[in-house]
Design a protein around this motif. Structure first.
Motif, PDB file in Angstrom:
ATOM      1  N   ASP A  44       3.276  -3.604  -0.423  1.00  0.00           N
ATOM      2  CA  ASP A  44       2.592  -2.363  -0.050  1.00  0.00           C
ATOM      3  C   ASP A  44       1.448  -2.041  -1.003  1.00  0.00           C
ATOM      4  O   ASP A  44       0.386  -1.582  -0.567  1.00  0.00           O
ATOM      5  CB  ASP A  44       3.578  -1.197  -0.018  1.00  0.00           C
ATOM      6  CG  ASP A  44       4.534  -1.275   1.160  1.00  0.00           C
ATOM      7  OD1 ASP A  44       4.267  -2.060   2.094  1.00  0.00           O
ATOM      8  OD2 ASP A  44       5.553  -0.551   1.143  1.00  0.00           O
ATOM      9  N   ILE A  48      -2.350  -1.636   0.142  1.00  0.00           N
ATOM     10  CA  ILE A  48      -3.068  -0.394  -0.148  1.00  0.00           C
ATOM     11  C   ILE A  48      -4.325  -0.670  -0.966  1.00  0.00           C
ATOM     12  O   ILE A  48      -5.391  -0.091  -0.707  1.00  0.00           O
ATOM     13  CB  ILE A  48      -2.144   0.614  -0.858  1.00  0.00           C
ATOM     14  CG1 ILE A  48      -1.110   1.142   0.131  1.00  0.00           C
ATOM     15  CG2 ILE A  48      -2.928   1.760  -1.473  1.00  0.00           C
ATOM     16  CD1 ILE A  48      -0.019   1.973  -0.500  1.00  0.00           C
ATOM     17  N   LEU A  52      -8.016   0.113   0.230  1.00  0.00           N
ATOM     18  CA  LEU A  52      -8.865   0.976  -0.583  1.00  0.00           C
ATOM     19  C   LEU A  52     -10.228   0.332  -0.826  1.00  0.00           C
ATOM     20  O   LEU A  52     -11.268   0.998  -0.720  1.00  0.00           O
ATOM     21  CB  LEU A  52      -8.173   1.300  -1.906  1.00  0.00           C
ATOM     22  CG  LEU A  52      -8.913   2.235  -2.852  1.00  0.00           C
ATOM     23  CD1 LEU A  52      -9.044   3.611  -2.226  1.00  0.00           C
ATOM     24  CD2 LEU A  52      -8.186   2.329  -4.184  1.00  0.00           C
TER      25      LEU A  52
END
Length: 112
Positions: A44, A48, A52
């Protein structure tokens, strides 16, 4: 007849073996749960981080695109900043309705 009685271990030994096996099984289950949670969290975090980076580069691209439309750098990037300010205010005022799904997702991930 006596051979059958001697062939089976006493009940105390069987209970000790059962308890040791049960403890080992609990340890293995805890290790499996911990490693699956750690692996899931690492995956995860990587996702992420990549999202981003994509978000940052898309924002910069949008800023340059709007700058070319408005023929002014500050107007293009100002529009992007204003858009993010509006999103932040919407999230701030709808915080309670957004927290519950996030909490439920974390709980599902932990107990998965």
């Amino acid at each position: 007849m006596e051979d059958k009685k001697e062939a089976q271990p006493p009940i105390i030994d069987q209970l000790k073996e059962y308890a040791e096996t049960h403890i080992k099984l609990a340890k293995y289950r805890a290790i499996e749960g911990g490693t699956s949670i750690a692996a899931s969290l690492i995956a995860d975090v990587v996702v992420i981080f990549c999202m981003l980076l994509a978000f940052i580069f898309a924002s910069i691209t949008l800023g340059f695109y709007l700058s070319s439309l408005f023929h002014s750098d500050w107007e293009g990037f100002g529009c992007v900043a204003l858009m993010y300010l509006i999103i932040a205010l919407v999230v701030k005022y709808n915080r309670k309705s957004l927290e519950r799904p996030v909490i439920n997702a974390f709980i599902q991930k932990i107990f998965k």
